[in-house]
Design an enzyme around this catalytic site. Structure first.
Site, PDB file in Angstrom:
ATOM      1  CG  ASP A 142      -1.783   1.222   1.341  1.00  0.00           C
ATOM      2  OD1 ASP A 142      -2.298   1.668   0.298  1.00  0.00           O
ATOM      3  OD2 ASP A 142      -1.947   1.770   2.452  1.00  0.00           O
ATOM      4  CB  SER A 143       0.212   4.787  -0.636  1.00  0.00           C
ATOM      5  OG  SER A 143      -1.005   4.813   0.080  1.00  0.00           O
ATOM      6  CD  GLU A 173      -1.892   8.454   7.452  1.00  0.00           C
ATOM      7  OE1 GLU A 173      -0.864   8.694   8.093  1.00  0.00           O
ATOM      8  OE2 GLU A 173      -2.035   7.468   6.704  1.00  0.00           O
ATOM      9  CG  HIS A 215      -6.324   5.864   5.250  1.00  0.00           C
ATOM     10  ND1 HIS A 215      -5.555   5.245   4.305  1.00  0.00           N
ATOM     11  CD2 HIS A 215      -5.462   6.536   6.073  1.00  0.00           C
ATOM     12  CE1 HIS A 215      -4.279   5.527   4.529  1.00  0.00           C
ATOM     13  NE2 HIS A 215      -4.199   6.317   5.596  1.00  0.00           N
ATOM     14  CB  CYS A 261      -2.776   1.035  -2.525  1.00  0.00           C
ATOM     15  SG  CYS A 261      -2.972   2.787  -2.862  1.00  0.00           S
ATOM     16  CB  CYS A 274      -9.899   5.121   0.357  1.00  0.00           C
ATOM     17  SG  CYS A 274      -8.417   5.813   1.113  1.00  0.00           S
TER      18      CYS A 274
HETATM   19  N1  DGL Z   1      -3.903   3.824   0.104  1.00  0.00           N
HETATM   20  C1  DGL Z   1      -4.611   4.871  -0.600  1.00  0.00           C
HETATM   21  C2  DGL Z   1      -5.859   4.272  -1.254  1.00  0.00           C
HETATM   22  O1  DGL Z   1      -6.380   3.244  -0.843  1.00  0.00           O
HETATM   23  C3  DGL Z   1      -5.004   6.002   0.332  1.00  0.00           C
HETATM   24  C4  DGL Z   1      -3.837   6.828   0.814  1.00  0.00           C
HETATM   25  C5  DGL Z   1      -3.094   7.529  -0.320  1.00  0.00           C
HETATM   26  O2  DGL Z   1      -3.625   8.503  -0.903  1.00  0.00           O
HETATM   27  O3  DGL Z   1      -1.997   7.103  -0.617  1.00  0.00           O
HETATM   28  O4  DGL Z   1      -6.329   4.806  -2.228  1.00  0.00           O
END
Ligand code: DGL
Length: 268
Positions: free
Chosen positions: A11-12, A153, A187, A74, A185
């Site tokens: 993931d990011s 976050e 989060h 992600c 997403c």
């Molecule tokens: N992991 C990203 C997503 O699921 C969210 C956080 C980001 O913008 O990197 O799209």
């Protein structure tokens, strides 16, 4: 490829640990190597080419570590890079968009389906395409919610500011009578209790993590790659591209269990 090899997940940042949590619940004998690209988060506002380059770097690294499959946890990376990863990596690649779309149409094919995500995910149209591939006449109402990631976050999961922001974002979708809301997403599952209150009891919230874990299990099974039952709990690896201590401190909230060590690896 050995069934004993680990599953690579990336993931990011730390948000994709919500997918690991579902994976480990469904596949308790699997080992996981998780990469959070904390040096380059967020992916949401970045261009498709940049996100694709990042995803390919991490995918190659995971394959070099010997993974038997890659789960793109992600949503933004899935939206921009899934096809590229599938055509370049020598292992099965599973994204989060198709499983989320499948779960959405299963629960609300006759009412409009709301989809929320980062700017990149929503602009890509990936969820709309995946939903329309299953139900061409489905009404899909997409909405980018870029403020949600920083609020999560910050740990403001039940904060009045988050509630105000969420009401603003979701009001048009609620007014249009959505029957399901895809949390597109990593989060957003952490905001599920707050979002559920706002959209009301008749709207089903779709968290693609569980469905992604199910698709991962089916994919591994189809390739003869499911790990054998282990006598001792598997050891996982967690990797961050920056600030592993922050990952360690925040990650437990996403993973739902204690993290004892995070490695630091630089990409790019
Ligand atoms: N992991 C990203 C997503 O699921 C969210 C956080 C980001 O913008 O990197 O799209």
């Amino acid at each position: 490829m050995s069934p004993d090899a680990p599953i690579g997940v990336f993931d990011s940042g730390i948000g994709g640990l919500t997918v690991v949590r579902s994976l480990l619940a469904r596949l308790p004998h699997e080992r996981v190597i998780y990469v959070g690209d904390t040096a380059r988060v967020p992916y949401g506002p970045k261009s498709p080419d940049t996100v694709r380059r990042y995803a390919e770097e991490i995918g190659r690294w995971l394959v070099g570590e010997g993974v038997k499959a890659v789960v793109v946890a992600c949503n933004t990376a899935t939206a921009h890079a899934l096809d590229a990863l599938r055509s370049t990596l020598p292992v099965p690649v599973i994204g989060v968009v198709e499983p989320g779309a499948a779960a959405a149409v299963a629960s609300a094919s006759h009412t409009p389906i709301g989809v929320i995500g980062t700017v990149g995910t929503i602009a890509s149209g990936a969820y709309e395409r995946a939903i329309h591939a299953r139900v061409p006449e489905a009404t899909v109402l997409p909405r980018a919610c870029p403020l949600f990631v920083p609020l999560v976050e910050e740990g403001w999961l039940e904060h009045h500011v988050t509630e105000l922001v969420a009401r603003e974002y979701l009001a048009p979708l609620v007014a249009d009578g959505i029957g399901a809301l895809v949390l597109g997403c990593t989060h957003y599952p952490l905001l599920a209790p707050l979002l559920a209150r706002i959209v009301g009891p008749h709207v089903r919230l779709i968290d693609s993590a569980d469905e992604t874990a199910r698709v991962t299990a089916t994919t591994l099974d189809a390739h003869g790659l499911l790990a054998a039952v282990r006598a001792t709990p598997p050891r996982h690896r967690f990797v961050a591209s920056d600030a592993p201590d922050r990952f360690l401190a925040l990650g437990q909230r996403f993973l739902g269990q204690t993290l004892d060590h995070v490695e630091h690896v630089t990409f790019g």
